[in-house]
Design an enzyme around this catalytic site. Sequence first.
Site, PDB file in Angstrom:
ATOM      1  N   MET A  85      25.315  76.611 121.180  1.00  0.00           N
ATOM      2  CA  MET A  85      25.676  75.224 122.128  1.00  0.00           C
ATOM      3  C   MET A  85      25.216  75.292 123.412  1.00  0.00           C
ATOM      4  O   MET A  85      25.742  75.286 124.509  1.00  0.00           O
ATOM      5  CB  MET A  85      27.134  75.208 122.154  1.00  0.00           C
ATOM      6  CG  MET A  85      28.056  75.367 120.787  1.00  0.00           C
ATOM      7  SD  MET A  85      27.565  73.965 119.743  1.00  0.00           S
ATOM      8  CE  MET A  85      28.628  72.783 120.425  1.00  0.00           C
ATOM      9  N   ARG A  86      23.683  75.445 123.467  1.00  0.00           N
ATOM     10  CA  ARG A  86      22.998  75.487 124.661  1.00  0.00           C
ATOM     11  C   ARG A  86      21.597  74.759 124.287  1.00  0.00           C
ATOM     12  O   ARG A  86      21.146  75.034 123.421  1.00  0.00           O
ATOM     13  CB  ARG A  86      22.781  76.889 124.944  1.00  0.00           C
ATOM     14  CG  ARG A  86      21.925  77.163 126.265  1.00  0.00           C
ATOM     15  CD  ARG A  86      21.850  78.676 126.309  1.00  0.00           C
ATOM     16  NE  ARG A  86      21.079  78.937 127.603  1.00  0.00           N
ATOM     17  CZ  ARG A  86      19.886  79.009 127.631  1.00  0.00           C
ATOM     18  NH1 ARG A  86      19.152  78.862 126.902  1.00  0.00           N
ATOM     19  NH2 ARG A  86      19.238  79.053 129.049  1.00  0.00           N
ATOM     20  N   ILE A  87      21.218  74.036 125.127  1.00  0.00           N
ATOM     21  CA  ILE A  87      20.194  73.107 125.042  1.00  0.00           C
ATOM     22  C   ILE A  87      18.800  73.942 125.392  1.00  0.00           C
ATOM     23  O   ILE A  87      18.959  74.590 126.257  1.00  0.00           O
ATOM     24  CB  ILE A  87      20.176  71.859 125.816  1.00  0.00           C
ATOM     25  CG1 ILE A  87      21.399  70.840 125.378  1.00  0.00           C
ATOM     26  CG2 ILE A  87      18.684  71.051 125.717  1.00  0.00           C
ATOM     27  CD1 ILE A  87      21.585  69.772 126.200  1.00  0.00           C
ATOM     28  N   ASN A 102      18.138  73.048 113.098  1.00  0.00           N
ATOM     29  CA  ASN A 102      19.737  72.979 113.437  1.00  0.00           C
ATOM     30  C   ASN A 102      20.635  72.079 112.543  1.00  0.00           C
ATOM     31  O   ASN A 102      19.935  71.325 111.742  1.00  0.00           O
ATOM     32  CB  ASN A 102      19.470  72.085 114.954  1.00  0.00           C
ATOM     33  CG  ASN A 102      20.923  71.959 115.562  1.00  0.00           C
ATOM     34  OD1 ASN A 102      21.624  73.203 115.533  1.00  0.00           O
ATOM     35  ND2 ASN A 102      21.340  71.014 115.759  1.00  0.00           N
ATOM     36  N   HIS A 104      23.757  69.791 112.511  1.00  0.00           N
ATOM     37  CA  HIS A 104      24.625  69.009 113.401  1.00  0.00           C
ATOM     38  C   HIS A 104      25.634  68.279 112.565  1.00  0.00           C
ATOM     39  O   HIS A 104      25.493  67.795 111.610  1.00  0.00           O
ATOM     40  CB  HIS A 104      23.713  67.841 113.993  1.00  0.00           C
ATOM     41  CG  HIS A 104      24.268  67.122 115.058  1.00  0.00           C
ATOM     42  ND1 HIS A 104      24.793  67.720 116.246  1.00  0.00           N
ATOM     43  CD2 HIS A 104      24.529  65.759 114.995  1.00  0.00           C
ATOM     44  CE1 HIS A 104      25.283  66.574 116.930  1.00  0.00           C
ATOM     45  NE2 HIS A 104      25.308  65.372 116.186  1.00  0.00           N
ATOM     46  N   SER A 131      23.971  66.820 109.065  1.00  0.00           N
ATOM     47  CA  SER A 131      22.402  66.918 109.013  1.00  0.00           C
ATOM     48  C   SER A 131      21.859  68.148 109.502  1.00  0.00           C
ATOM     49  O   SER A 131      22.273  68.823 110.357  1.00  0.00           O
ATOM     50  CB  SER A 131      22.111  65.640 109.975  1.00  0.00           C
ATOM     51  OG  SER A 131      22.723  64.657 109.942  1.00  0.00           O
ATOM     52  N   THR A 136      13.360  69.123 118.251  1.00  0.00           N
ATOM     53  CA  THR A 136      12.368  68.699 119.104  1.00  0.00           C
ATOM     54  C   THR A 136      12.806  68.653 120.462  1.00  0.00           C
ATOM     55  O   THR A 136      13.998  68.939 120.630  1.00  0.00           O
ATOM     56  CB  THR A 136      11.854  67.276 118.734  1.00  0.00           C
ATOM     57  OG1 THR A 136      12.903  66.437 118.912  1.00  0.00           O
ATOM     58  CG2 THR A 136      11.375  67.240 117.326  1.00  0.00           C
ATOM     59  N   ASP A 137      12.111  67.961 121.557  1.00  0.00           N
ATOM     60  CA  ASP A 137      12.634  68.247 122.840  1.00  0.00           C
ATOM     61  C   ASP A 137      13.641  66.988 123.153  1.00  0.00           C
ATOM     62  O   ASP A 137      14.345  67.123 124.095  1.00  0.00           O
ATOM     63  CB  ASP A 137      11.427  68.360 123.964  1.00  0.00           C
ATOM     64  CG  ASP A 137      10.463  67.497 123.822  1.00  0.00           C
ATOM     65  OD1 ASP A 137      10.925  66.383 122.975  1.00  0.00           O
ATOM     66  OD2 ASP A 137       9.504  67.542 124.309  1.00  0.00           O
ATOM     67  N   GLU A 138      13.707  66.184 122.448  1.00  0.00           N
ATOM     68  CA  GLU A 138      14.688  65.324 122.311  1.00  0.00           C
ATOM     69  C   GLU A 138      16.022  65.563 121.758  1.00  0.00           C
ATOM     70  O   GLU A 138      16.010  66.021 120.399  1.00  0.00           O
ATOM     71  CB  GLU A 138      14.364  63.764 121.650  1.00  0.00           C
ATOM     72  CG  GLU A 138      15.334  62.598 122.193  1.00  0.00           C
ATOM     73  CD  GLU A 138      14.603  61.366 121.539  1.00  0.00           C
ATOM     74  OE1 GLU A 138      15.512  60.293 121.450  1.00  0.00           O
ATOM     75  OE2 GLU A 138      13.566  61.181 121.079  1.00  0.00           O
ATOM     76  N   LEU A 139      17.111  65.697 122.247  1.00  0.00           N
ATOM     77  CA  LEU A 139      18.364  66.341 121.781  1.00  0.00           C
ATOM     78  C   LEU A 139      18.729  65.788 120.269  1.00  0.00           C
ATOM     79  O   LEU A 139      18.968  64.588 120.164  1.00  0.00           O
ATOM     80  CB  LEU A 139      19.735  66.238 122.692  1.00  0.00           C
ATOM     81  CG  LEU A 139      20.838  66.738 122.380  1.00  0.00           C
ATOM     82  CD1 LEU A 139      21.042  68.252 122.041  1.00  0.00           C
ATOM     83  CD2 LEU A 139      22.211  66.539 123.041  1.00  0.00           C
ATOM     84  N   GLU A 169      28.561  71.569 105.466  1.00  0.00           N
ATOM     85  CA  GLU A 169      27.502  72.291 106.127  1.00  0.00           C
ATOM     86  C   GLU A 169      27.365  73.744 105.516  1.00  0.00           C
ATOM     87  O   GLU A 169      25.969  73.835 105.454  1.00  0.00           O
ATOM     88  CB  GLU A 169      28.071  72.545 107.556  1.00  0.00           C
ATOM     89  CG  GLU A 169      28.257  71.325 108.503  1.00  0.00           C
ATOM     90  CD  GLU A 169      28.812  71.642 109.948  1.00  0.00           C
ATOM     91  OE1 GLU A 169      28.207  72.752 110.556  1.00  0.00           O
ATOM     92  OE2 GLU A 169      29.514  70.744 110.293  1.00  0.00           O
TER      93      GLU A 169
HETATM   94  C1  GAR Z   1      29.548  73.400 113.482  1.00  0.00           C
HETATM   95  O1  GAR Z   1      30.232  72.452 112.864  1.00  0.00           O
HETATM   96  C2  GAR Z   1      27.996  72.921 113.747  1.00  0.00           C
HETATM   97  O2  GAR Z   1      27.592  71.514 113.105  1.00  0.00           O
HETATM   98  C3  GAR Z   1      28.075  72.349 115.498  1.00  0.00           C
HETATM   99  O3  GAR Z   1      29.008  73.358 115.790  1.00  0.00           O
HETATM  100  C4  GAR Z   1      29.899  74.148 114.712  1.00  0.00           C
HETATM  101  C5  GAR Z   1      29.735  75.615 114.736  1.00  0.00           C
HETATM  102  O4  GAR Z   1      30.572  76.188 113.709  1.00  0.00           O
HETATM  103  N1  GAR Z   1      26.841  72.404 116.185  1.00  0.00           N
HETATM  104  C6  GAR Z   1      26.706  71.425 116.901  1.00  0.00           C
HETATM  105  O5  GAR Z   1      27.795  70.720 117.501  1.00  0.00           O
HETATM  106  C7  GAR Z   1      25.616  71.596 117.558  1.00  0.00           C
HETATM  107  N2  GAR Z   1      25.329  70.807 118.491  1.00  0.00           N
HETATM  108  P1  GAR Z   1      30.083  77.781 113.306  1.00  0.00           P
HETATM  109  O6  GAR Z   1      29.880  78.455 114.533  1.00  0.00           O
HETATM  110  O7  GAR Z   1      31.322  78.079 112.427  1.00  0.00           O
HETATM  111  O8  GAR Z   1      28.906  77.457 112.507  1.00  0.00           O
END
Ligand code: GAR
Length: 183
Positions: A85-87, A102, A104, A131, A136-139, A169
Amino acid sequence: PRRVGILISGRGSNMRALVENAISYEVALVVSNKPRAPGLEWARAHGLPTWSQDSKGAEKEAYDRVVSAVLDEQSVGTIALAGFMRILSPWFVEEWRGRIVNIHPSLLPKYRGLDTHARAIDAGDKIAGCSVHIVTDELDAGEVLGQTEVPIEPGETPASLEQRVLLAEHALYPRLLNEFVCR
Ligand code: GAR
C-alpha cells in the site's frame, strides 16, 4: 524472471496464495514496508527469506533504492505487489520497468486507488472483481493481464464483497504470475 520478490504491507493473503501455488516461479524474497505486517510472520514461519524496514518518514526514492538493492541481492527478476500500500517512486518503476505486477480489487480501468468495493456498490454496479496488471508510473493503469468478475448481490456490503473478491484474487494471481514469468 522466475525468481520472484513479493512486496506486502499487511495481511499477506495474496502472498500466501502466490507461495502455495508457485509452479513456474520461485519466491526468492518477501519484502514489507511495515515491520509488523502479519504476512511477514507467515513468510518467516514458512522459511522464506524476508526483509522489512518501515517506510514511514523515509525519503521515497532513497527508500526505494534500498529495496531495489535488496531485491537485486536475491537475484529477483520479477516483482509481485500483494497488498503493497505504497506508491513506488518513478525511479523504481523505471528501474524495474515491465517486471512489476500488481493485484487490484476492481475491474480496471474502473476504480483505481482505494475503497474500490464501496465505490462499486455506491455506483449501483452489478459486477465487481479483481485485476492483475503490469505496474507503470500511472497508478493502477498498466496493461491488464487478466481479471475475474464477481457478482454484486442484493444487500451487499463492502466487507462481504471484499471477502468474495479476495477468494477470486487468490485464484487469479498465481495463475497469471505463473504465465507472466514465462512470457
Ligand atoms: C487485496 O484485496 C489487494 O487486492 C488489495 O489489498 C488487499 C491486500 O490483501 N490491494 C490494493 O488495494 C492495492 N492498491 P492481502 O494483504 O491479504 O493480500
